[in-house]
Design a protein around this motif. Structure first.
Motif, PDB file in Angstrom:
ATOM      1  N   THR A 191      -3.471  60.837  17.895  1.00 27.44           N
ATOM      2  CA  THR A 191      -4.558  61.277  18.755  1.00 27.44           C
ATOM      3  C   THR A 191      -5.846  61.386  17.979  1.00 27.44           C
ATOM      4  O   THR A 191      -6.238  62.526  17.514  1.00 27.44           O
ATOM      5  CB  THR A 191      -4.140  62.860  18.860  1.00 27.44           C
TER       6      THR A 191
ATOM      7  N   ILE B 418      11.782  82.238   3.303  1.00 30.49           N
ATOM      8  CA  ILE B 418      12.345  81.392   4.253  1.00 30.49           C
ATOM      9  C   ILE B 418      11.267  80.667   4.790  1.00 30.49           C
ATOM     10  O   ILE B 418      10.302  81.156   5.567  1.00 30.49           O
ATOM     11  CB  ILE B 418      13.329  82.074   5.098  1.00 30.49           C
ATOM     12  N   ILE B 419      11.493  79.481   4.685  1.00 28.71           N
ATOM     13  CA  ILE B 419      10.311  78.622   5.333  1.00 28.71           C
ATOM     14  C   ILE B 419      10.921  77.663   6.543  1.00 28.71           C
ATOM     15  O   ILE B 419      11.930  77.462   6.651  1.00 28.71           O
ATOM     16  CB  ILE B 419       9.683  77.548   4.104  1.00 28.71           C
TER      17      ILE B 419
HETATM   18  C1  B12 Z   1      -0.119  67.912  18.485  1.00 26.21           C
HETATM   19  C2  B12 Z   1      -0.078  67.331  17.308  1.00 26.21           C
HETATM   20  C3  B12 Z   1      -1.443  67.262  16.328  1.00 26.21           C
HETATM   21  C4  B12 Z   1      -2.662  67.763  16.870  1.00 26.21           C
HETATM   22  C5  B12 Z   1      -2.744  69.103  16.326  1.00 26.21           C
HETATM   23  C6  B12 Z   1      -2.185  70.395  16.900  1.00 26.21           C
HETATM   24  C7  B12 Z   1      -2.081  71.550  16.118  1.00 26.21           C
HETATM   25  N1  B12 Z   1      -3.196  72.640  16.474  1.00 26.21           N
HETATM   26  O1  B12 Z   1      -1.437  71.567  15.140  1.00 26.21           O
HETATM   27  C8  B12 Z   1      -3.636  66.891  16.090  1.00 26.21           C
HETATM   28  C9  B12 Z   1      -3.981  65.885  17.033  1.00 26.21           C
HETATM   29  C10 B12 Z   1      -4.825  67.482  15.671  1.00 26.21           C
HETATM   30  C11 B12 Z   1      -2.707  66.420  15.098  1.00 26.21           C
HETATM   31  C12 B12 Z   1      -3.208  65.894  13.742  1.00 26.21           C
HETATM   32  C13 B12 Z   1      -2.536  65.280  12.964  1.00 26.21           C
HETATM   33  N2  B12 Z   1      -1.018  65.119  12.630  1.00 26.21           N
HETATM   34 CO1  B12 Z   1       0.032  65.313  14.627  1.00 26.21          CO
HETATM   35  N3  B12 Z   1       1.146  65.869  15.696  1.00 26.21           N
HETATM   36  C14 B12 Z   1       1.251  66.748  16.734  1.00 26.21           C
HETATM   37  C15 B12 Z   1       2.515  66.783  17.444  1.00 26.21           C
HETATM   38  C16 B12 Z   1       2.593  65.869  18.636  1.00 26.21           C
HETATM   39  C17 B12 Z   1       3.001  68.280  17.983  1.00 26.21           C
HETATM   40  C18 B12 Z   1       3.002  69.238  17.037  1.00 26.21           C
HETATM   41  C19 B12 Z   1       3.114  70.538  17.791  1.00 26.21           C
HETATM   42  O2  B12 Z   1       2.287  71.282  18.082  1.00 26.21           O
HETATM   43  N4  B12 Z   1       4.400  71.323  17.626  1.00 26.21           N
HETATM   44  C20 B12 Z   1       4.764  72.480  18.235  1.00 26.21           C
HETATM   45  C21 B12 Z   1       4.812  73.683  17.313  1.00 26.21           C
HETATM   46  C22 B12 Z   1       5.223  74.870  18.138  1.00 26.21           C
HETATM   47  O3  B12 Z   1       5.897  73.239  16.341  1.00 26.21           O
HETATM   48  P1  B12 Z   1       5.993  73.703  15.031  1.00 26.21           P
HETATM   49  O4  B12 Z   1       4.744  74.420  14.572  1.00 26.21           O
HETATM   50  O5  B12 Z   1       6.391  73.058  13.902  1.00 26.21           O
HETATM   51  O6  B12 Z   1       6.738  74.851  14.987  1.00 26.21           O
HETATM   52  C23 B12 Z   1       8.143  74.773  15.256  1.00 26.21           C
HETATM   53  C24 B12 Z   1       9.176  74.966  14.014  1.00 26.21           C
HETATM   54  O7  B12 Z   1       8.541  74.376  13.048  1.00 26.21           O
HETATM   55  C25 B12 Z   1       9.831  75.958  13.992  1.00 26.21           C
HETATM   56  N5  B12 Z   1       9.209  76.930  13.167  1.00 26.21           N
HETATM   57  C26 B12 Z   1       7.913  77.451  13.132  1.00 26.21           C
HETATM   58  N6  B12 Z   1       7.853  78.425  12.325  1.00 26.21           N
HETATM   59  C27 B12 Z   1       9.019  78.549  11.711  1.00 26.21           C
HETATM   60  C28 B12 Z   1       9.319  79.479  10.750  1.00 26.21           C
HETATM   61  C29 B12 Z   1      10.753  79.508  10.114  1.00 26.21           C
HETATM   62  C30 B12 Z   1      11.056  80.313   9.273  1.00 26.21           C
HETATM   63  C31 B12 Z   1      11.495  78.454  10.760  1.00 26.21           C
HETATM   64  C32 B12 Z   1      13.096  78.675  10.242  1.00 26.21           C
HETATM   65  C33 B12 Z   1      11.235  77.642  11.885  1.00 26.21           C
HETATM   66  C34 B12 Z   1       9.919  77.596  12.187  1.00 26.21           C
HETATM   67  O8  B12 Z   1       9.969  76.609  15.232  1.00 26.21           O
HETATM   68  C35 B12 Z   1       8.864  76.096  15.935  1.00 26.21           C
HETATM   69  C36 B12 Z   1       9.293  75.824  17.271  1.00 26.21           C
HETATM   70  O9  B12 Z   1       9.948  74.835  17.620  1.00 26.21           O
HETATM   71  C37 B12 Z   1       3.486  66.146  16.406  1.00 26.21           C
HETATM   72  C38 B12 Z   1       4.906  65.510  16.892  1.00 26.21           C
HETATM   73  C39 B12 Z   1       5.690  66.370  17.558  1.00 26.21           C
HETATM   74  N7  B12 Z   1       5.956  66.140  18.474  1.00 26.21           N
HETATM   75  O10 B12 Z   1       6.180  67.177  16.996  1.00 26.21           O
HETATM   76  C40 B12 Z   1       2.451  65.412  15.518  1.00 26.21           C
HETATM   77  C41 B12 Z   1       2.879  65.162  14.006  1.00 26.21           C
HETATM   78  C42 B12 Z   1       3.137  66.613  13.478  1.00 26.21           C
HETATM   79  N8  B12 Z   1       1.489  64.661  13.526  1.00 26.21           N
HETATM   80  C43 B12 Z   1       1.719  64.057  12.397  1.00 26.21           C
HETATM   81  C44 B12 Z   1       0.602  63.412  11.738  1.00 26.21           C
HETATM   82  C45 B12 Z   1       0.813  62.549  10.645  1.00 26.21           C
HETATM   83  C46 B12 Z   1      -0.842  64.215  11.903  1.00 26.21           C
HETATM   84  C47 B12 Z   1      -2.032  63.968  11.012  1.00 26.21           C
HETATM   85  C48 B12 Z   1      -1.979  63.848   9.515  1.00 26.21           C
HETATM   86  C49 B12 Z   1      -2.474  62.313  11.445  1.00 26.21           C
HETATM   87  C50 B12 Z   1      -3.669  61.945  10.644  1.00 26.21           C
HETATM   88  N9  B12 Z   1      -3.276  61.105   9.899  1.00 26.21           N
HETATM   89  O11 B12 Z   1      -4.772  62.370  11.044  1.00 26.21           O
HETATM   90  C51 B12 Z   1      -3.026  64.745  11.490  1.00 26.21           C
HETATM   91  C52 B12 Z   1      -3.228  66.000  10.386  1.00 26.21           C
HETATM   92  C53 B12 Z   1      -4.092  66.921  10.796  1.00 26.21           C
HETATM   93  C54 B12 Z   1      -4.576  67.996   9.663  1.00 26.21           C
HETATM   94  N10 B12 Z   1      -3.561  68.612   9.747  1.00 26.21           N
HETATM   95  O12 B12 Z   1      -5.711  68.115   9.013  1.00 26.21           O
HETATM   96  C55 B12 Z   1       3.135  63.563  12.115  1.00 26.21           C
HETATM   97  C56 B12 Z   1       3.538  64.528  11.164  1.00 26.21           C
HETATM   98  C57 B12 Z   1       4.577  63.316  10.359  1.00 26.21           C
HETATM   99  C58 B12 Z   1       4.927  63.899   9.038  1.00 26.21           C
HETATM  100  N11 B12 Z   1       6.249  64.845   9.117  1.00 26.21           N
HETATM  101  O13 B12 Z   1       4.791  63.783   8.173  1.00 26.21           O
HETATM  102  C59 B12 Z   1       3.801  64.055  13.360  1.00 26.21           C
HETATM  103  C60 B12 Z   1       5.148  64.621  13.497  1.00 26.21           C
HETATM  104  C61 B12 Z   1       3.681  62.809  14.563  1.00 26.21           C
HETATM  105  C62 B12 Z   1       4.626  61.903  13.944  1.00 26.21           C
HETATM  106  N12 B12 Z   1       5.821  61.572  14.291  1.00 26.21           N
HETATM  107  O14 B12 Z   1       4.069  61.111  13.040  1.00 26.21           O
HETATM  108  N13 B12 Z   1      -1.546  66.204  15.415  1.00 26.21           N
END
Ligand code: B12
Ligand code: SF4
Lengths: 317, 458
Positions: A191, B418-419
């Motif tokens: 993105t 817990i993370i």
């Molecule tokens: C939307 C998105 C973006 C959006 C940002 C949205 C935002 N506001 O965060 C944008 C376009 C900006 C973006 C940018 C980037 N992204 Co991006 N992005 C995504 C995407 C598609 C979805 C992320 C999301 O919204 N998840 C939904 C939320 C709710 O999930 P969550 O926070 O993880 O929470 C869940 C769990 O973690 C858990 N959880 C949360 N809290 C807690 C606490 C505890 C205690 C527990 C147990 C569990 C838990 O439960 C939640 C619900 O399921 C993912 C891919 C994917 N499908 O996951 C890639 C992804 C995360 N992105 C990725 C990357 C590499 C980037 C960039 C570094 C790209 C770049 N080189 O510029 C940048 C980084 C930007 C920055 N940080 O400066 C990679 C990460 C790879 C990795 N693991 O290293 C991913 C996985 C895509 C991929 N397959 O490569 N991204």
């Protein structure tokens, strides 16, 4: 009564002209029935007929994929042991235009299959179906280029799409594999329009042309940032039509990401049955990407694939 | 064509009298442009100046309001074709069809189902906006009676009939709640326009598949003095969906790029028309949802649906929520400590990020699982767990600062954090920088309640 007498005014449809156009990419040669992507000269069909209907490619895996949601497993449980059978079912029974074979089993933390084994899987799928293939790795940046290299060799002359080249891995190796064996490359950026431009430019420097590249600007699923994808894909297509030569390629969507949304898979009675909820989540995700400019969709559920194809065909007709 | 503060300033009194509480007319002009103040805040405007300013400041697509005073629906108001250029205003109103030939008990029941339907996402309650009362019976009396039943509810209504007699009868009982009138056509234009003027209710113009005719009809309505108009160019489904999209796009382009006065109005779509009579209800729901999603992606400001099954409405409501978030603002919650249940010094401490979607997903899971815990919310500038890990906002030092600044060390005895499972690659770093023991939780936060239970029993 004076109102009745207002003179009729002529209506001018707001048609624009565009200096740029999207390249047309051909997938499938040799023993494959070819499929064409892209080729747009305008944003809308009232401006210029749209050359190619959107294409859906069915996700198939080289291992039985334990994590697949139940509404998908139940359609494929009889063939999941064998990627060839799986692909055949997707084409024969569910009318896939294309098949994506994900070589997940090559992942070092999955089954660590060798590139040679991966190439065997590709041969098997090529034997089983006559549609073009997308060949995907496991997502491991070290191993994917090696796997794609062998797979490209095995599929020599069939013009597949190698998924994917990105900035985190040896994209040169992937580009070379495509050039040496006449395949196209999926250029994947997360993105970010500028990252996409940079990567495309690097790939073209390796010798690939616009007709050899499909872009994946990343599909954030419905409810999980789909608006980021809408904006990036819209900007990319507008830039292409305005003449930005680094972005004039067709686009792909990993629509399957929709199944990662808990609204799609999580069992919860007050949300209704996942049997309908899941496919609909996938369809609305894909449809939104289609309306933003995407040409090819990687999808999982038979109902979603069928409906998205039907809708896509009516859009371009 | 963006209006500047200077354009506005030229039409202000330029006395800098300060009655608007701004230091100068220029400062006031700037706030007007940013929609922070309205023309009502300057008491010094003459009628003529005010009219000119209103025209200047009107958005490319005019805003239309309907429904009772306390429960109004606003549609339109958009300034751009693509959301990345600014933002979209006023989320697409979702209206559900209700035929008038049902017994009033049934009408009341269905209406209350529509009013009470809600789906909670990221801390927001997503709901439906209005009821479309349809004159299916063909009888003006029945229509008026059903309108009377709805009048008790004080909920926005769209009155649907092409028969001016039926419309008048319903307006007689519901007119003071400002229902939206559906619809004027080329055959009833004058009568419907008269009713719209005398009852002061906005009017939909229905001109299926013919924008040239629509343009001429809009001009006639405008010449009669109507300003509150919504356009329905026809919702053709199945093979016709391409034409429907073309019409929606052309209308919006003419409004935004050419400021064509005849098209600067909100657009209505009717996905309910995709339902086949006697069709399979599941297939019908799916078709209707796809038409709704298509039109919402292509500028629909108001949609009439037939379905009320939650699984059909969830993706439509979710798409609307996404499309209408403001791309200029990150979606965040405040960082810091959040308490769940009756916490004490022995309660577990868990970590997440301040991205709204992440926070509210975790919050929902903690509540659903009746968890007692402290939730530490890290400022990742509104990024999800793995995004902030990849982007460098979720780091050991950032977590160490959060632990120090939040004062969590004074609230709990143990030093165990817990993370999220997805943050596992940073666990060592977090341990080193915080001095706390780090436990890696499940990948999805729905697993937290079970995880904590197991932990407690160990
Ligand atoms: C939307 C998105 C973006 C959006 C940002 C949205 C935002 N506001 O965060 C944008 C376009 C900006 C973006 C940018 C980037 N992204 Co991006 N992005 C995504 C995407 C598609 C979805 C992320 C999301 O919204 N998840 C939904 C939320 C709710 O999930 P969550 O926070 O993880 O929470 C869940 C769990 O973690 C858990 N959880 C949360 N809290 C807690 C606490 C505890 C205690 C527990 C147990 C569990 C838990 O439960 C939640 C619900 O399921 C993912 C891919 C994917 N499908 O996951 C890639 C992804 C995360 N992105 C990725 C990357 C590499 C980037 C960039 C570094 C790209 C770049 N080189 O510029 C940048 C980084 C930007 C920055 N940080 O400066 C990679 C990460 C790879 C990795 N693991 O290293 C991913 C996985 C895509 C991929 N397959 O490569 N991204
Ligand atoms: S009240 Fe009106 S005239 Fe007075 S300073 Fe403000 S904008 Fe200017």
């Amino acid at each position: 009564e004076a109102v009745e007498a207002l003179p009729e005014e002529e209506f001018e449809p707001p048609v624009k002209t565009y200096p740029g156009e999207v390249a047309q990419v051909k997938l499938g040669e040799g023993t494959r029935k070819p499929v064409y992507l892209g080729g747009q000269k305008a944003l809308y069909r009232f401006e210029e007929p749209q050359p190619n209907p959107p294409v859906v490619t069915f996700d198939v895996f080289d291992i039985p994929m334990p994590g697949l949601p139940r509404p998908i497993r139940e359609h494929f449980s009889d063939v999941m042991e064998d990627p060839g059978d799986w692909a055949r079912k997707a084409v024969k029974e569910y009318g896939a235009n294309m098949v994506t074979i994900h070589l997940i089993g090559t992942g070092p933390k999955v089954m660590d299959k060798s590139p040679r084994e991966a190439a065997n899987d590709i041969e098997e799928v090529l034997q089983a179906v006559d549609v073009p293939l997308v060949i995907g790795g496991s997502g491991d940046p070290e191993k994917d280029p090696l796997v794609l290299e062998k797979a490209a060799e095995a599929a020599e002359g069939e013009r597949c799409l190698l998924a994917s080249a990105n900035l985190d891995l040896d994209y040169r190796k992937v580009a070379r594999a495509a050039l040496d064996h006449n395949h196209a490359v999926l250029s994947w950026a997360i993105t970010d329009v500028n990252m996409q431009k940079t990567l495309n430019r690097y790939l073209m420097k390796e010798g690939l042309s616009r007709e050899d590249i499909v872009m994946d600007p990343t599909t954030c699923a419905l409810g999980y940032g789909i608006e980021f994808s809408i904006d990036v894909i819209t900007r990319t297509r507008l830039a292409a039509l305005k003449g930005d030569a680094d972005l004039q390629m067709p686009m792909s969507s990993g629509t399957t990401n929709a199944w990662g949304s808990r609204e799609a898979w999580m069992k919860k009675d007050e949300w209704g049955p996942t049997d309908y909820r899941g496919p609909l989540w996938e369809i609305v995700t894909g449809l939104t990407m289609m309306l933003s400019g995407v040409d090819i969709f990687m999808m999982l559920h038979p109902t979603s694939v069928r409906l998205l194809r039907e809708i896509g065909e009516t859009f371009t007709r | 064509m963006q209006v500047t503060a200077m354009d506005v300033y030229r039409l202000l009194p330029k006395t800098n009298c300060g009655k608007c509480d701004e230091s100068s007319c220029m400062a006031f002009a700037t706030k007007l442009i940013e929609k922070e103040l309205t023309l009502d805040d300057c008491p010094q405007l003459s009628g003529d100046e005010r009219q000119k300013l209103e025209d200047l400041l009107a958005p490319a697509v005019r805003e239309i309001t309907f429904g009772p005073e306390k429960n109004q629906v606003v549609v339109g108001g958009d300034e751009v074709l693509y959301r990345f250029e600014l933002t979209y205003y006023n989320p697409t109103a979702l209206v559900v069809d209700l035929p008038d030939d049902l017994p009033s008990e049934e009408i009341r029941k269905r209406a209350s189902d529509i009013m009470n339907l809600k789906f909670e996402r990221t801390g927001e309650e997503l709901t439906l906006d209005a009821i479309a009362l349809r004159n299916k019976s063909g009888s003006p009396e029945k229509f008026a009676e059903a309108a009377g039943t709805l009048a008790e509810l004080n909920f926005p209504v769209v009155l649907c009939t092409f028969d001016p007699e039926a419309m008048r009868a319903a307006l007689e009982v519901l007119g003071d709640q400002r229902p939206l009138m559906y619809a004027a056509t080329k055959d009833n234009l004058q009568e419907m326009a008269d009713l719209s003027i005398s009852y002061g209710c906005p009017l939909v113009l229905f001109s299926p598949g013919d924008l040239e005719e629509m343009k001429n009809l809009t001009r006639r309505l405008r010449a009669m003095g109507l300003t509150e108009i919504i356009l329905d160019p026809g919702t053709f489904t199945g093979e016709g969906i391409g034409d429907t999209i073309d019409n929606f796009v052309m209308i919006r382009r003419l409004a935004v790029e050419e400021r064509d006065e005849d098209f600067r109005f909100p657009i209505m779509g009717i996905p309910a028309l995709s339902r086949l009579s006697g069709g399979d209800p599941v297939e019908d729901n799916i078709k209707e949802a796809t038409v709704a999603a298509t039109l919402m992606n292509r500028y629909a400001d108001i949609l009439i649906l037939g379905g009320t099954d939650i699984w059909e409405l969830m993706p439509i409501l979710t798409l609307r929520q996404g499309l209408y978030t403001d791309p200029r603002k990150p979606q965040t919650v405040d960082p810091g400590i959040y308490e769940f249940g009756d916490v004490d010094e022995n309660s577990p401490v868990i970590l997440t990020t301040n991205f709204s979607l992440t926070y509210y997903t975790v919050e929902g899971d903690l509540k659903a699982g009746d968890v007692t815990a402290y939730l530490l919310v890290l400022d990742t500038e509104g990024r999800a767990v793995d995004v902030s890990l990849a982007g460098g906002q979720l780091t050991g030092t950032a977590v160490a600062d959060l632990i120090k600044d939040s004062g969590i060390e004074d609230r709990v005895k143990d030093r165990v954090l817990i993370i999220p499972g997805l943050a596992a690659p940073a666990s060592g770093e977090i341990e080193d920088d915080t001095g706390w023991k780090v436990l890696v939780g499940p990948r999805d936060s729905s697993g937290i309640p079970d995880y904590l239970e197991k932990l407690a029993s160990e």
